[in-house]
Design an enzyme around this catalytic site. Structure first.
Site, PDB file in Angstrom:
ATOM      1  CG  ASP A 167      44.274  32.955  38.793  1.00  0.00           C
ATOM      2  OD1 ASP A 167      43.867  34.145  38.831  1.00  0.00           O
ATOM      3  OD2 ASP A 167      44.905  32.488  37.831  1.00  0.00           O
ATOM      4  CE  LYS A 189      47.010  43.631  44.738  1.00  0.00           C
ATOM      5  NZ  LYS A 189      47.864  42.886  43.759  1.00  0.00           N
ATOM      6  N   GLY A 196      43.445  49.147  37.391  1.00  0.00           N
ATOM      7  CA  GLY A 196      42.180  49.801  37.049  1.00  0.00           C
ATOM      8  C   GLY A 196      41.753  49.548  35.614  1.00  0.00           C
ATOM      9  CG  ASP A 243      39.605  39.469  41.405  1.00  0.00           C
ATOM     10  OD1 ASP A 243      39.565  40.491  40.679  1.00  0.00           O
ATOM     11  OD2 ASP A 243      40.314  38.477  41.119  1.00  0.00           O
ATOM     12  CG  ASP A 286      46.795  45.376  40.197  1.00  0.00           C
ATOM     13  OD1 ASP A 286      47.322  45.537  41.307  1.00  0.00           O
ATOM     14  OD2 ASP A 286      47.452  45.078  39.180  1.00  0.00           O
ATOM     15  N   GLY A 330      37.985  35.694  38.528  1.00  0.00           N
ATOM     16  CA  GLY A 330      38.453  36.009  39.886  1.00  0.00           C
ATOM     17  C   GLY A 330      37.390  36.362  40.903  1.00  0.00           C
TER      18      GLY A 330
HETATM   19  P1  IMP Z   1      43.750  45.488  36.691  1.00  0.00           P
HETATM   20  O1  IMP Z   1      43.081  45.462  35.349  1.00  0.00           O
HETATM   21  O2  IMP Z   1      45.216  45.731  36.600  1.00  0.00           O
HETATM   22  O3  IMP Z   1      43.066  46.392  37.694  1.00  0.00           O
HETATM   23  O4  IMP Z   1      43.707  44.023  37.232  1.00  0.00           O
HETATM   24  C1  IMP Z   1      42.604  43.498  37.775  1.00  0.00           C
HETATM   25  C2  IMP Z   1      42.688  42.001  37.705  1.00  0.00           C
HETATM   26  O5  IMP Z   1      44.032  41.511  37.764  1.00  0.00           O
HETATM   27  C3  IMP Z   1      41.987  41.432  38.889  1.00  0.00           C
HETATM   28  O6  IMP Z   1      40.631  41.235  38.600  1.00  0.00           O
HETATM   29  C4  IMP Z   1      42.729  40.149  39.099  1.00  0.00           C
HETATM   30  O7  IMP Z   1      42.130  39.137  38.327  1.00  0.00           O
HETATM   31  C5  IMP Z   1      44.115  40.405  38.599  1.00  0.00           C
HETATM   32  N1  IMP Z   1      45.001  40.711  39.731  1.00  0.00           N
HETATM   33  C6  IMP Z   1      45.403  41.919  40.167  1.00  0.00           C
HETATM   34  N2  IMP Z   1      46.166  41.813  41.274  1.00  0.00           N
HETATM   35  C7  IMP Z   1      46.222  40.487  41.543  1.00  0.00           C
HETATM   36  C8  IMP Z   1      46.824  39.719  42.608  1.00  0.00           C
HETATM   37  O8  IMP Z   1      47.450  40.235  43.548  1.00  0.00           O
HETATM   38  N3  IMP Z   1      46.647  38.377  42.527  1.00  0.00           N
HETATM   39  C9  IMP Z   1      45.949  37.753  41.538  1.00  0.00           C
HETATM   40  N4  IMP Z   1      45.349  38.429  40.561  1.00  0.00           N
HETATM   41  C10 IMP Z   1      45.476  39.779  40.544  1.00  0.00           C
HETATM   42 MG    MG Z   2      40.037  39.447  37.502  1.00  0.00          MG
END
Ligand code: IMP
Ligand code: MG
Length: 179
Positions: free
Chosen positions: A164, A136, A110, A105, A108, A46
């Site tokens: 994506d 976020k 974390g 990228d 979210d 990403g």
């Molecule tokens: P986390 O581990 O939940 O913080 O997710 C992080 C990863 O989830 C990011 O690096 C993205 O690849 C993916 N992700 C989180 N939110 C989105 C979104 O809104 N669109 C696409 N990919 C997302």
């Molecule tokens: Mg990612």
């Protein structure tokens, strides 16, 4: 060229010009805090577009980062995270004793950044700072320090600029929401 059936209209949330305009400001914030020599570790896939633009902005800000990649996945093919972060391929090498800028990228839940940060510290990095193009905060489950943020966004699923949905939309030059 025709638009594939699988790609729907995407409503821009952060325009191409706004992304470009933010890069130098973000690089200046990073350059002011990071030591002269550091390794930028970008999370695949990403962050690949963001990391490319940020690396060049860091160059304009006077930095000379080494660049490494690390591939993680937390999402299956949908918009809901599996909650399980996996490392694909090797962890980045040569981090021992070096300061690292971890670049993703989106911050979210974390989980990904927290997992990657742990891996990098286990690899012997002297310090890790975290940079996310998008934050976020309302989605955070695992606390992780995000030192540099491009844009703070609401809880909405975004695509484009390397990000994506089921491997689609990475080519868009802006960040947007699928209609
Ligand atoms: P986390 O581990 O939940 O913080 O997710 C992080 C990863 O989830 C990011 O690096 C993205 O690849 C993916 N992700 C989180 N939110 C989105 C979104 O809104 N669109 C696409 N990919 C997302
Ligand atoms: Mg990612």
């Amino acid at each position: 060229m025709s638009t594939p059936e699988s790609e729907r209209r995407v409503v821009p949330l952060i325009e191409e010009a706004a992304l470009a305009a933010r890069m130098d400001g973000l690089a200046a914030e990073i350059a002011a805090v990071m030591p002269a020599e550091f390794t930028l570790v970008a999370l695949l896939k990403g962050a690949f577009v963001f990391a490319a633009d940020l690396t060049r902005a860091l160059g304009r800000a006077g930095c000379h980062p080494r660049v490494e990649f690390m591939q993680l996945s937390s999402y299956g093919s949908g918009t809901v995270s599996s909650g399980v972060v996996q490392l694909h391929g090797p962890a980045p090498e040569g981090l021992a004793g070096r300061p690292v800028l971890l670049v993703d990228d989106i911050a979210d839940s974390g989980r990904s950044l927290s997992f990657a940060r742990r891996q990098i510290l286990d690899g012997g990095a002297s310090e890790v700072r975290v940079c996310a193009l998008l934050d976020k905060p309302s989605r955070r489950v695992v606390p992780v320090p995000v030192d540099f943020v491009g844009f703070t966004v609401e809880d909405v699923f975004v695509v484009g600029y390397g990000i994506d949905y089921a491997e689609h939309y990475r080519q868009l030059p802006f960040v947007g929401v699928v209609e």
